[in-house]
Motif scaffolding. Structure first.
Motif, short mmCIF file in Angstrom:
data_model
loop_
_atom_site.label_atom_id
_atom_site.label_comp_id
_atom_site.label_asym_id
_atom_site.label_seq_id
_atom_site.Cartn_x
_atom_site.Cartn_y
_atom_site.Cartn_z
N ALA A 88 0.87 -1.19 -0.08
CA ALA A 88 -0.03 0.10 0.11
C ALA A 88 0.88 1.07 0.15
N LEU A 89 0.14 2.12 -0.57
CA LEU A 89 1.01 3.70 -0.48
C LEU A 89 -0.06 4.65 0.04
N ASP A 90 0.48 5.28 1.19
CA ASP A 90 -0.34 6.59 1.40
C ASP A 90 0.22 7.63 1.22
N VAL A 91 -0.55 8.50 0.14
CA VAL A 91 -0.40 9.67 -0.39
C VAL A 91 -0.70 11.07 0.63
N ASP A 150 -0.47 -2.16 -4.86
CA ASP A 150 -1.86 -3.00 -4.83
C ASP A 150 -2.93 -2.13 -4.28
N LEU A 151 -2.56 -1.17 -3.44
CA LEU A 151 -3.70 -0.28 -3.07
C LEU A 151 -2.85 1.04 -2.66
N VAL A 152 -3.38 1.87 -3.38
CA VAL A 152 -3.02 3.65 -3.32
C VAL A 152 -4.24 4.25 -2.31
N HIS A 153 -3.70 4.79 -1.27
CA HIS A 153 -4.91 5.57 -0.66
C HIS A 153 -4.43 7.21 -0.59
N GLU A 154 -5.66 7.74 -0.82
CA GLU A 154 -5.27 9.29 -1.07
C GLU A 154 -6.39 9.74 -0.03
N CYS A 155 -5.98 10.66 0.62
CA CYS A 155 -6.97 11.11 1.67
C CYS A 155 -6.65 12.60 1.83
N TYR A 156 -7.47 13.57 1.09
CA TYR A 156 -7.54 14.93 1.36
C TYR A 156 -6.29 15.62 0.74
N THR A 157 -5.50 15.05 -0.28
CA THR A 157 -4.58 15.75 -0.88
C THR A 157 -5.29 16.35 -1.96
N GLY A 181 -4.81 -3.44 -9.17
CA GLY A 181 -4.93 -2.94 -7.78
C GLY A 181 -5.88 -1.75 -7.85
N ARG A 182 -6.03 -1.20 -6.70
CA ARG A 182 -7.34 -0.25 -6.35
C ARG A 182 -6.65 1.08 -5.90
N LEU A 183 -7.44 2.30 -5.92
CA LEU A 183 -7.36 3.46 -5.45
C LEU A 183 -8.28 3.68 -4.68
N LEU A 184 -8.09 3.92 -3.45
CA LEU A 184 -9.12 4.44 -2.44
C LEU A 184 -9.05 5.90 -2.15
N VAL A 185 -10.22 6.58 -2.37
CA VAL A 185 -10.06 7.99 -2.18
C VAL A 185 -11.10 8.53 -1.13
N LEU A 186 -10.54 9.43 -0.38
CA LEU A 186 -11.49 9.88 0.68
C LEU A 186 -11.29 11.30 0.62
N THR A 187 -12.45 12.03 0.38
CA THR A 187 -12.50 13.48 0.09
C THR A 187 -13.75 14.10 0.40
N ARG A 188 -13.74 15.54 0.91
CA ARG A 188 -14.82 16.21 0.97
C ARG A 188 -15.47 16.25 -0.39
N SER A 189 -16.97 16.37 -0.39
CA SER A 189 -17.45 16.36 -1.90
C SER A 189 -18.71 17.65 -1.94
N ILE A 236 -17.05 11.98 0.29
CA ILE A 236 -17.30 10.55 -0.50
C ILE A 236 -16.08 9.64 -0.38
N ARG A 237 -16.50 8.38 -0.13
CA ARG A 237 -15.25 7.22 -0.36
C ARG A 237 -15.56 6.77 -1.65
N ALA A 238 -14.36 6.75 -2.54
CA ALA A 238 -14.52 6.15 -3.71
C ALA A 238 -13.42 5.16 -3.81
N VAL A 239 -13.88 4.07 -4.39
CA VAL A 239 -12.73 3.14 -4.77
C VAL A 239 -12.64 2.79 -6.18
N TYR A 240 -11.42 2.79 -6.89
CA TYR A 240 -11.20 2.84 -8.37
C TYR A 240 -10.33 1.60 -8.51
N VAL A 241 -10.45 0.79 -9.63
CA VAL A 241 -9.71 -0.36 -10.05
C VAL A 241 -9.04 -0.16 -11.15
N LYS A 242 -7.75 -0.62 -11.34
CA LYS A 242 -6.91 -0.45 -12.68
C LYS A 242 -7.23 -1.93 -13.11
N ALA A 243 -7.46 -1.94 -14.37
CA ALA A 243 -7.41 -3.38 -15.25
C ALA A 243 -6.25 -4.16 -15.05
N ALA A 244 -6.27 -5.38 -14.96
CA ALA A 244 -5.30 -6.22 -14.82
C ALA A 244 -4.33 -6.35 -16.05
#
Ligand SMILES: C[S@@+](CC[C@H](N)C(=O)[O-])C[C@H]1O[C@@H](n2cnc3c(N)ncnc32)[C@H](O)[C@@H]1O
Length: 244
Positions: A88-91, A150-157, A181-189, A236-244
């Protein structure tokens, strides 16, 4: 899902800190007056983020986004998606609480921030942590981070960026996700078409589609509120997937 923001605890002792909110308000006023607070180019924003950490003098109350706890929406998601050793990568990791939650959930975690002082502070707060904390720029990351996590986590950047930088952030984040893998995004909406005067600049559904334009597929989207004092802030909490 609802979440309460800002713990108001002493970052050193963990004890309830009655003056925390007062010091945070004072810091916000001071930081709003600094160059780069309201936007500007990449160098302006970098200078402002660095100034936040440099002028905080070790007081987390002076870092406006520091909750000193992982985001509840992240912890909730991790409960259903343990890492099992995945990378995982925390941005824009700030003081490290979200990165520590990723590691505690079984992810082999790297966490980065452009501010070296934030990285030093996170290491100091979590001595012996398995998280690899490192200073790096989302827009010029190490080359071996491309397609790596496998997981990139982006919160508020992204919500802290504006204009061209914000536009560029969708592809910059998508690039870090491993195929499959997945990108998990937490953001104000905010709703599309609703004006906002940041920072932060909440993301609208139209803007979030920038991740799809960058090649990812939306797999989950959950609206939730964060309560800060009297304020109810849509997220919003959104999850995105990159095609294998
Ligand atoms: C609003 S804060 C959010 C911090 C943390 N993610 C959280 O949830 O508390 C945004 C963070 O992103 C960092 N940041 C801003 N631009 C960045 C960039 N280009 N590369 C890496 N980090 C960046 C800032 O220094 C700051 O720590």
């Amino acid at each position: 899902m609802a979440e309460e923001g800002m713990s108001g605890r002493d970052s050193r002792t963990g004890a309830a800190d009655p003056r925390f909110a007062e010091r945070r308000d004072a810091a916000r006023d001071r930081l709003d007056d600094l160059f780069g607070a309201k936007g500007g180019d990449k160098d302006d924003r970098c200078a402002w983020f660095n100034a936040v950490y440099d002028t905080a003098e070790g007081d987390a109350a002076a870092v406006p986004w520091a909750d000193l706890a992982p985001k509840a929406a992240l912890v909730d998601w991790l409960g259903d998606h343990p890492g099992g050793g995945a990378r995982a990568l925390d941005v824009g990791c700030g003081l490290g609480d979200n990165a520590e939650a990723l590691a505690a959930a079984g992810y082999k975690t790297t966490a980065f921030d452009l501010a070296q002082r934030a990285i030093d502070w996170a290491r100091q707060r979590f001595p012996g942590s398995p998280v690899h904390y490192t200073a790096a720029d989302l827009f010029a990351p190490p080359t071996d981070w491309a397609d790596a996590f496998d997981l990139v986590h982006e919160c508020y950047t992204v919500q802290a960026l504006h204009g061209d930088l914000r536009e560029a952030s969708f592809a910059a984040l998508a690039r870090l996700v491993k195929p499959g893998g997945r990108l998990l995004v937490l953001t104000r909406s905010r709703a599309d078409g609703v004006e906002t005067s940041g920072p932060p600049w909440p993301l609208s559904p139209g803007e979030l589609s920038g991740f799809e334009a960058a090649g990812l597929r939306l797999s989950e989207s959950t609206a939730y509120d964060v309560q800060k004092g009297e304020r109810i802030i849509p997220h919003i909490r959104a999850v995105y997937v990159k095609a294998a």
